[in-house]
Every structure is written in C-alpha cells, then in structure tokens.
Design a protein around this motif. Structure first.
Motif, short mmCIF file in Angstrom:
data_model
loop_
_atom_site.label_atom_id
_atom_site.label_comp_id
_atom_site.label_asym_id
_atom_site.label_seq_id
_atom_site.Cartn_x
_atom_site.Cartn_y
_atom_site.Cartn_z
N PHE A 115 0.84 -1.20 0.00
CA PHE A 115 0.00 0.00 0.00
C PHE A 115 0.87 1.25 0.00
O PHE A 115 0.62 2.19 -0.76
CB PHE A 115 -0.93 0.01 1.22
N PHE A 116 1.90 1.27 0.85
CA PHE A 116 2.78 2.43 0.91
C PHE A 116 3.48 2.66 -0.43
O PHE A 116 3.60 3.79 -0.90
CB PHE A 116 3.82 2.26 2.02
N VAL A 117 3.94 1.56 -1.05
CA VAL A 117 4.64 1.68 -2.33
C VAL A 117 3.68 2.14 -3.43
O VAL A 117 3.99 3.07 -4.19
CB VAL A 117 5.29 0.33 -2.72
N PHE A 118 2.51 1.49 -3.51
CA PHE A 118 1.54 1.85 -4.54
C PHE A 118 1.08 3.30 -4.36
O PHE A 118 1.02 4.07 -5.33
CB PHE A 118 0.34 0.91 -4.47
N SER A 119 0.76 3.68 -3.13
CA SER A 119 0.29 5.04 -2.86
C SER A 119 1.37 6.08 -3.14
O SER A 119 1.06 7.20 -3.56
CB SER A 119 -0.17 5.16 -1.40
N ALA A 120 2.62 5.70 -2.89
CA ALA A 120 3.72 6.63 -3.13
C ALA A 120 3.77 7.06 -4.59
O ALA A 120 4.16 8.20 -4.90
CB ALA A 120 5.04 5.98 -2.73
N PHE A 121 3.37 6.18 -5.50
CA PHE A 121 3.36 6.51 -6.92
C PHE A 121 2.00 7.04 -7.37
O PHE A 121 1.92 7.90 -8.25
CB PHE A 121 3.75 5.29 -7.76
N ALA A 122 0.92 6.54 -6.76
CA ALA A 122 -0.43 6.91 -7.20
C ALA A 122 -0.87 8.29 -6.72
O ALA A 122 -1.43 9.08 -7.48
CB ALA A 122 -1.44 5.86 -6.74
N PHE A 123 -0.62 8.60 -5.45
CA PHE A 123 -1.13 9.85 -4.87
C PHE A 123 -0.64 11.10 -5.60
O PHE A 123 -1.44 11.99 -5.88
CB PHE A 123 -0.78 9.93 -3.38
N PRO A 124 0.66 11.21 -5.94
CA PRO A 124 1.09 12.41 -6.66
C PRO A 124 0.42 12.56 -8.03
O PRO A 124 0.27 13.68 -8.53
CB PRO A 124 2.60 12.21 -6.82
N MET A 125 0.00 11.43 -8.62
CA MET A 125 -0.65 11.49 -9.93
C MET A 125 -1.96 12.29 -9.88
O MET A 125 -2.35 12.89 -10.86
CB MET A 125 -0.95 10.06 -10.44
N PHE A 126 -2.60 12.28 -8.72
CA PHE A 126 -3.85 13.02 -8.58
C PHE A 126 -3.61 14.53 -8.62
O PHE A 126 -4.55 15.30 -8.82
CB PHE A 126 -4.56 12.65 -7.28
N TYR A 127 -2.38 14.95 -8.40
CA TYR A 127 -2.05 16.37 -8.46
C TYR A 127 -1.38 16.74 -9.78
O TYR A 127 -1.17 17.92 -10.06
CB TYR A 127 -1.13 16.75 -7.29
#
Length: 203
Positions: A115-127
């Motif tokens: 989750f931490f790894v996936f979110s680390a790449f996914a969350f910035p994409m929303f910005y």
C-alpha cells in the motif's frame, strides 16, 4: 485537519456500504488469490475513492477557499490514507476470518508495505494528471500491476542470481525490516513531492 480526514469517510457513505460485500466476494470466490493482494485492495479502497471523488466534483477549489493551508490539505490525505488503510485491513481480516479464508500476519504486513509503495506513486498522480484521467489511470495501474508483477518477480529471481542470492542470505526479519523501511521512505518522499506540486498548482 481532523475534519479533512473525516471528510473522505463522510462523502463515501454509499461506497463504504459496498466495502463489506466487496471483501466478502473475495472471501468466497477468491480462494486462488493471495491474501496480501486482498488486503491491499481493502486498504486502498477508501483512500483512492476519496481522491477520485475529489477529482470528479473538483473539491480542491472549495478546499482552497476554506481556512486550511495547502500543506494541511495534502497532509490530511496522506495521514488519512494510513488511518483508513489500517481500519480497512482490520475489517477485512475479520471478514476473512469469519469465512475461514486462510491468512497470516505476514500477509497483512506485506499488504501494508505494498500500500505504501503503490500510494507513493499513485497519490502524486492526482495532483499531476488532468481531471477525468486519474481514476482510470489508477485502476489500470492496479490491474497491470496484478498481472505483470508476479511473472516479473519470477523472471528477476531466475535471471538476477546475484541479487536473489543476496536476498536469500538475509534473515526473514531483515527482509521485512528492509522492506518496511523502504516502503515508508517512498511514502514520505511521495508526501513531500505532493506538497511541492500542490503548493504550485493553480485552481
């Protein structure tokens, strides 16, 4: 900031109702799946839905008109992601236990790391990505990861013998601690990157 974190839970009432049937479905029909992957899906459910909802209704325009700094808005997403991931995995573990779906503590720890790894790449994409493309990009990314990662890992394990020999020489505890440290570092780095992007974003 607590109200910003709570917002993701409040606005997803209808979707959260679907969360339990979603996990029950995997508990009944997903006996061929890794428990860690089910926990990953459960942990990412609320955080990703929160981002997708914000994108659809363009809530960032409203949030920036409220007495919150942009740093607080981004921090609420990342702190809320950890809180909802923990809560969701806890609920999922209870459901899997009730349905006699076998799992171990290591499956939960692996899922949290993923989750931490996936979110680390996914969350910035929303910005970074334009509205309308983010939800699709994240869903496609998760599907591709589920399909591509297992054979890729097997390929690397077979051909990169130096790396695999080094990893196999490490104790299980060292591997878990190294993986945990790496995933947390990636998450914190992603947090800082998102802060940098969001501070400069024009709404």
């Amino acid at each position: 900031m607590f109200n910003l974190i709570k917002k993701d839970f409040v606005i997803q009432k209808s979707q959260i109702i679907l969360f339990i049937p979603f996990i029950i479905f995997f508990a009944i029909f997903g006996d061929h799946m890794s428990p860690a992957f089910i926990f990953l899906l459960a942990g990412a459910y609320i955080p990703l839905n929160g981002y997708i909802y914000d994108e659809q209704v363009e809530s960032n325009i409203l949030l920036n008109s409220l007495p919150y700094t942009r740093k607080e808005i981004v921090s609420a997403k990342y702190i809320g992601g950890i809180a909802y991931m923990t809560l969701s995995i806890g609920v999922a573990s209870i459901i899997l236990y009730i349905f006699n779906y076998g799992f171990m503590i290591k499956d939960i720890t692996i899922a949290m790391g993923l989750f931490f790894v996936f979110s680390a790449f996914a969350f910035p994409m929303f910005y970074i990505l334009k509205p309308g493309y983010i939800g699709v990009a994240v869903l496609v990314g998760m599907i591709i990861s589920a399909v591509v990662l297992p054979p890729l890992i097997r390929f690397l394990a077979k051909h990169l013998t130096t790396i695999t020999d080094f990893l196999t020489s490490l104790s299980t505890t060292a591997l878990y601690l190294s993986g945990a440290a790496l995933s947390i570092i990636l998450y914190l780095t992603s947090w800082m990157v998102s802060q940098f992007i969001y501070q400069r974003k024009v709404f």
